[in-house]
Design a protein around this motif. Structure first.
Motif, PDB file in Angstrom:
ATOM      1  N   LEU A 318       4.636   3.029  -5.967  1.00 47.83           N
ATOM      2  CA  LEU A 318       4.006   2.353  -7.100  1.00 47.83           C
ATOM      3  C   LEU A 318       3.406   1.022  -6.674  1.00 47.83           C
ATOM      4  O   LEU A 318       2.307   0.648  -7.100  1.00 47.83           O
ATOM      5  CB  LEU A 318       5.057   2.142  -8.199  1.00 47.83           C
ATOM      6  CG  LEU A 318       4.540   1.783  -9.595  1.00 47.83           C
ATOM      7  CD1 LEU A 318       3.673   2.889 -10.153  1.00 47.83           C
ATOM      8  CD2 LEU A 318       5.728   1.534 -10.520  1.00 47.83           C
ATOM      9  N   GLN A 319       4.117   0.328  -5.798  1.00 47.14           N
ATOM     10  CA  GLN A 319       3.655  -0.968  -5.299  1.00 47.14           C
ATOM     11  C   GLN A 319       2.316  -0.817  -4.579  1.00 47.14           C
ATOM     12  O   GLN A 319       1.398  -1.627  -4.746  1.00 47.14           O
ATOM     13  CB  GLN A 319       4.705  -1.536  -4.345  1.00 47.14           C
ATOM     14  CG  GLN A 319       4.701  -3.047  -4.253  1.00 47.14           C
ATOM     15  CD  GLN A 319       5.925  -3.559  -3.526  1.00 47.14           C
ATOM     16  OE1 GLN A 319       6.658  -2.810  -2.886  1.00 47.14           O
ATOM     17  NE2 GLN A 319       6.161  -4.853  -3.608  1.00 47.14           N
ATOM     18  N   LYS A 320       2.220   0.235  -3.763  1.00 50.69           N
ATOM     19  CA  LYS A 320       0.972   0.491  -3.023  1.00 50.69           C
ATOM     20  C   LYS A 320      -0.174   0.802  -3.983  1.00 50.69           C
ATOM     21  O   LYS A 320      -1.303   0.348  -3.797  1.00 50.69           O
ATOM     22  CB  LYS A 320       1.165   1.656  -2.048  1.00 50.69           C
ATOM     23  CG  LYS A 320       2.039   1.320  -0.842  1.00 50.69           C
ATOM     24  CD  LYS A 320       2.223   2.533   0.049  1.00 50.69           C
ATOM     25  CE  LYS A 320       3.147   2.204   1.229  1.00 50.69           C
ATOM     26  NZ  LYS A 320       3.415   3.402   2.066  1.00 50.69           N
ATOM     27  N   LYS A 321       0.119   1.602  -5.024  1.00 52.00           N
ATOM     28  CA  LYS A 321      -0.915   1.949  -6.008  1.00 52.00           C
ATOM     29  C   LYS A 321      -1.432   0.704  -6.728  1.00 52.00           C
ATOM     30  O   LYS A 321      -2.632   0.556  -6.966  1.00 52.00           O
ATOM     31  CB  LYS A 321      -0.367   2.947  -7.033  1.00 52.00           C
ATOM     32  CG  LYS A 321      -0.270   4.373  -6.517  1.00 52.00           C
ATOM     33  CD  LYS A 321       0.030   5.327  -7.658  1.00 52.00           C
ATOM     34  CE  LYS A 321      -0.050   6.775  -7.188  1.00 52.00           C
ATOM     35  NZ  LYS A 321       0.115   7.717  -8.299  1.00 52.00           N
ATOM     36  N   ILE A 322      -0.491  -0.186  -7.093  1.00 53.32           N
ATOM     37  CA  ILE A 322      -0.884  -1.413  -7.793  1.00 53.32           C
ATOM     38  C   ILE A 322      -1.752  -2.277  -6.883  1.00 53.32           C
ATOM     39  O   ILE A 322      -2.764  -2.833  -7.311  1.00 53.32           O
ATOM     40  CB  ILE A 322       0.362  -2.189  -8.259  1.00 53.32           C
ATOM     41  CG1 ILE A 322       1.111  -1.378  -9.329  1.00 53.32           C
ATOM     42  CG2 ILE A 322      -0.021  -3.556  -8.825  1.00 53.32           C
ATOM     43  CD1 ILE A 322       2.505  -1.895  -9.629  1.00 53.32           C
ATOM     44  N   ALA A 323      -1.350  -2.358  -5.614  1.00 50.19           N
ATOM     45  CA  ALA A 323      -2.102  -3.177  -4.646  1.00 50.19           C
ATOM     46  C   ALA A 323      -3.530  -2.656  -4.472  1.00 50.19           C
ATOM     47  O   ALA A 323      -4.469  -3.429  -4.281  1.00 50.19           O
ATOM     48  CB  ALA A 323      -1.376  -3.190  -3.308  1.00 50.19           C
ATOM     49  N   LYS A 324      -3.681  -1.323  -4.546  1.00 48.82           N
ATOM     50  CA  LYS A 324      -5.007  -0.713  -4.377  1.00 48.82           C
ATOM     51  C   LYS A 324      -5.745  -0.538  -5.706  1.00 48.82           C
ATOM     52  O   LYS A 324      -6.807   0.088  -5.757  1.00 48.82           O
ATOM     53  CB  LYS A 324      -4.866   0.662  -3.706  1.00 48.82           C
ATOM     54  CG  LYS A 324      -4.353   0.604  -2.276  1.00 48.82           C
ATOM     55  CD  LYS A 324      -4.213   2.021  -1.729  1.00 48.82           C
ATOM     56  CE  LYS A 324      -3.652   2.014  -0.309  1.00 48.82           C
ATOM     57  NZ  LYS A 324      -3.459   3.386   0.203  1.00 48.82           N
ATOM     58  N   ASN A 325      -5.153  -1.058  -6.770  1.00 45.07           N
ATOM     59  CA  ASN A 325      -5.735  -0.929  -8.112  1.00 45.07           C
ATOM     60  C   ASN A 325      -5.862   0.540  -8.531  1.00 45.07           C
ATOM     61  O   ASN A 325      -6.837   0.939  -9.154  1.00 45.07           O
ATOM     62  CB  ASN A 325      -7.103  -1.626  -8.176  1.00 45.07           C
ATOM     63  CG  ASN A 325      -7.445  -2.048  -9.597  1.00 45.07           C
ATOM     64  OD1 ASN A 325      -6.557  -2.260 -10.425  1.00 45.07           O
ATOM     65  ND2 ASN A 325      -8.730  -2.163  -9.885  1.00 45.07           N
TER      66      ASN A 325
END
Length: 446
Positions: A318-325
């Protein structure tokens, strides 16, 4: 949970508001209202009287700390006494046997069979045990079938014997089966019985004698109030059980059984049932319950429930998804499912200090998320992953498909956008920058 009692105790403490010190008069007035609140909650008169006497003695002999107002001190004293009255410390189940045998007893309709399943699920998921459920209720129509349904629901084996009308033999054979097949906990679900039914009480006493359980638990419906306490005493006189389980506590606005039962039978409340789902079981912590009764919330239990649903691997993704918008509605839906697993919304909100009181007249249903879920399920996979694609035409289609209004769809999209921006800001160093700023402020001179 305990709404009526909480409200009345809050009004009682208001008597001390504005007073600069504790006196015999204002303590007497306050404790008169506290005693009345306890009696209205169906607490035994003698228990309520002894309780307020102990609080009065401590209050009169107490010097008010400079950091505490008289009202705050009274709340603290009542909280401490409530904690002691309900048992002081939490008490777990004895799992020392091989296998550990737990005998469930109680009245008809107390929720014993359902709670047997909840306990098996708790021991399986939280304690890494391999439980076996045993169907010894040979009287109630469909009782054995009900236990099999519960067992299938939670993935726990159920032992039963068709045609055998001897619960002692069934329980003994089940323990042999458990030993032969690697089960380390045996939960024996017995028939509900009345304390005045001598024949049925003799039967459960024979089962108890034959299997020598490590734990004998008495299951009682909390909503029956003082009757629950009287019944517990009658059962304890015959079985000398080890602990009490209070079911349907989520529907009890009074709290008399929870407050009185330990004092009457001198046995701890070990678990409480807080809903219909198999996960709706909590270890009973007297101090946390006292805080909830007094409107202080229960942050520790709230955090524990959140931690149980926390998946480290999923959090990293989830953290990666948020970082990549790339955070989309499918991810949002997954977060909603995690929140729902924590328990019913009204119970969760009651754990937040002050929130229960602020929202006491607001009706919060278990399916509070149903409109949000319906809107998301009405989106296409592409719309869920890229909400920016949702134009007016798509909004109309989503609203129609979900049975909601276009205003509700707009509101969800707006809230989702705000939440996504906030999460992005926290990911983008917002939190770190804030910490740095706070660290720099420490070095500033006044």
């Amino acid at each position: 949970m305990f709404d009526n009692l909480s409200d009345k105790l809050d009004k009682a403490f208001h008597i001390l508001k504005g007073h600069g010190k504790i006196t015999d008069v204002n303590v007497a007035d306050t404790l008169k209202e506290v005693r009345r609140a306890l009696l209205d909650a169906d607490v035994n008169f003698k228990i309520a009287k002894d309780f307020t006497t102990r609080v009065r003695d401590k209050a009169i002999g107490e010097n008010v700390l400079t950091t505490l107002q008289p009202g705050q001190l009274m709340v603290k004293l009542v909280k401490d006494e409530l904690t002691e009255l309900m048992g002081g410390d939490a008490t777990g189940v004895n799992l020392s046997g091989n296998p550990s045998v737990i005998l469930m007893s109680g009245l008809q309709g107390s929720g014993k069979t359902t709670f047997s399943g909840k306990l098996a699920n708790f021991l399986k998921t939280k304690k890494n045990k391999k439980p076996l459920l045993v169907a010894c209720d040979i009287y109630r129509p469909a009782a054995i079938n009900q236990l099999h349904v519960v067992g299938e629901q939670i993935g726990v084996e159920v032992y039963s014997e068709e045609g055998n009308r001897n619960p002692v033999e069934i329980a003994q054979n089940a323990i042999k089966h458990a030993k032969a097949n690697g089960f380390n906990v045996v939960i024996v679900d017995t028939a509900g019985r009345l304390a005045v039914d001598e024949e049925m009480m003799d039967e459960i006493a024979r089962v108890h004698q034959a299997i020598q359980p490590q734990e004998t638990l008495f299951v009682v419906d909390a909503m029956t109030g003082q009757d629950a306490v009287n019944t517990a005493k009658a059962f304890n006189d015959r079985l000398n059980f080890d602990g009490v389980i209070l079911t349907k506590l989520d529907g009890d606005t009074r709290g008399g059984a929870a407050i009185s039962i330990k004092s009457v039978v001198d046995k701890p409340i070990k678990f409480i049932g807080t809903g219909e789902k198999m996960e709706a079981i909590d270890v009973f912590y007297p101090s946390r319950m006292a805080e909830r009764i007094l409107g202080m919330g229960d942050v520790v239990s709230l955090v524990e429930r959140a931690q149980e649903q926390y998946d480290e691997e999923e959090a990293r993704k989830l953290q990666k998804k948020i970082a990549k918008n790339e955070f989309g509605f499918d991810d949002f839906l997954a977060q909603i499912q995690q929140v729902k697993k924590m328990g019913n919304m009204k119970d969760l909100i009651g754990m937040i200090p002050g929130a229960g009181k602020a929202l006491k007249d607001v009706e919060i249903e278990d399916d509070a998320f149903k409109h949000i879920e319906a809107i998301i399920f009405s989106m296409t996979p592409v719309e869920r992953s890229k909400p920016s694609l949702i134009d007016v035409k798509r909004k109309n289609r989503i609203a129609k498909g979900s049975g909601t209004s276009i205003q509700q769809v707009n509101q969800l999209l707006k809230q989702f956008d705000q939440m996504s921006k906030m999460m992005k800001m926290m990911q983008g160093g917002g939190a770190k920058n804030m910490m740095r700023m706070m660290g720099g402020m420490k070095g500033m001179k006044p």
